[in-house]
Scaffold this active site. Structure first.
Site, PDB file in Angstrom:
ATOM      1  N   GLY A  29      32.196  46.967  62.968  1.00 26.38           N
ATOM      2  CA  GLY A  29      32.625  45.630  62.585  1.00 26.38           C
ATOM      3  C   GLY A  29      31.621  44.523  62.804  1.00 26.38           C
ATOM      4  N   ASP A  79      38.630  55.529  52.011  1.00 31.38           N
ATOM      5  CA  ASP A  79      37.386  56.065  51.468  1.00 31.38           C
ATOM      6  C   ASP A  79      37.062  55.318  50.185  1.00 31.38           C
ATOM      7  OD1 ASP A  79      35.305  57.545  50.405  1.00 31.38           O
ATOM      8  OD2 ASP A  79      36.293  59.483  50.668  1.00 31.38           O
ATOM      9  N   TRP A 122      28.934  43.529  61.092  1.00 28.97           N
ATOM     10  CA  TRP A 122      28.615  42.709  59.909  1.00 28.97           C
ATOM     11  C   TRP A 122      29.767  41.764  59.588  1.00 28.97           C
ATOM     12  CZ3 TRP A 122      25.261  44.789  55.355  1.00 28.97           C
ATOM     13  CH2 TRP A 122      23.992  45.157  55.856  1.00 28.97           C
ATOM     14  N   LYS A 162      22.502  49.356  51.891  1.00 33.30           N
ATOM     15  CA  LYS A 162      21.492  50.138  52.598  1.00 33.30           C
ATOM     16  C   LYS A 162      21.027  51.318  51.750  1.00 33.30           C
ATOM     17  CE  LYS A 162      22.246  51.361  56.894  1.00 33.30           C
ATOM     18  NZ  LYS A 162      22.748  52.112  58.079  1.00 33.30           N
ATOM     19  N   ASP A 196      36.368  50.895  55.884  1.00 33.61           N
ATOM     20  CA  ASP A 196      35.649  52.068  56.375  1.00 33.61           C
ATOM     21  C   ASP A 196      36.594  53.257  56.381  1.00 33.61           C
ATOM     22  OD1 ASP A 196      32.777  52.248  58.186  1.00 33.61           O
ATOM     23  OD2 ASP A 196      34.114  53.976  58.227  1.00 33.61           O
TER      24      ASP A 196
END
Length: 218
Positions: A74, A109, A76, A173, A93
């Site tokens: 958590g 998901d 971010w 990312k 998440d």
């Protein structure tokens, strides 16, 4: 220089661990970002990656609706809450996220067929920013890890294309050499600006970088 007492406590903490676990613990203890996160109340050192990216790209300025994919634990979302205090923030998440004040959390998901609709329902309107710190669990083979994480980047990009308002942004990312050529080409078609960035908080020995796409055009 590490004092005798500190060195002894480190060795005692590492006792009974595997060699890799002991190295990880030693690195954590020596990491200034880990110490800073603990002192400043962030759940993980990853908070500083977003803080540094935001300093450079002004991602959170005037953001009203934010989605944080791969959000656990958590950190971010904590940064987003501080820098965009009036925003609606939805943290997502596959793992449970300990509740955060002012943040909607969803345990699901992102690859599930109904995931996007569930997130949109919580947002209440088009997003200004989609954040993704998702990465596949490492199997120790760099190329495979890179490809598995790239699949998550593609999922984040597809989700962003669905929920972003015009002018919105995506941060995701990537590992290794970055996003694939086809994905970058698609993002350049949809966004005014697409760049790779490695914030200072990203460890030097890590292959991670962040894809920053701004100015969503649809």
């Amino acid at each position: 220089m590490v004092g005798r007492r500190d060195r002894g406590s480190r060795l005692q903490s590492a006792r009974g661990r595997s060699a890799s676990s002991a190295r990880w613990l030693e690195r954590q203890l020596a990491d200034p970002y880990v110490r800073r996160a603990k002192a400043e109340g962030y759940r993980a050192r990853a908070a500083y990656k977003l803080l540094e990216l935001d300093d450079r790209f002004h991602l959170l300025r005037n953001a009203r609706r934010i989605v944080d994919l791969g959000a656990a634990p958590g950190s971010w979302s904590q940064v987003a809450r501080v820098r965009a205090p009036s925003a609606t923030i939805v943290a997502v998440d596959i793992l449970p996220i300990t509740p955060l004040p002012g943040v909607e959390t969803l345990e699901l998901d992102i690859l599930a067929p109904d995931a996007a609709a569930a997130i949109e329902a919580r947002l209440g309107g088009p997003a200004d920013l989609v954040l993704s710190d998702m990465a596949a669990n490492s199997i120790g083979h760099p190329r495979t890890d890179q490809l598995r994480t790239l699949a998550l980047v593609e999922a984040a990009a597809g989700f962003a294309a669905r929920v972003l308002r015009p002018g919105g942004a995506l941060v995701a990312k990537v590992l290794g050499s970055g996003a694939g050529n086809a994905l970058v080409a698609e993002l350049k078609r949809r966004f005014e600006s697409v760049r790779h960035a490695k914030p200072p908080a990203s460890r030097r020995d890590s292959s991670e970088t962040y894809l920053v796409a701004q100015g969503f055009e649809g």
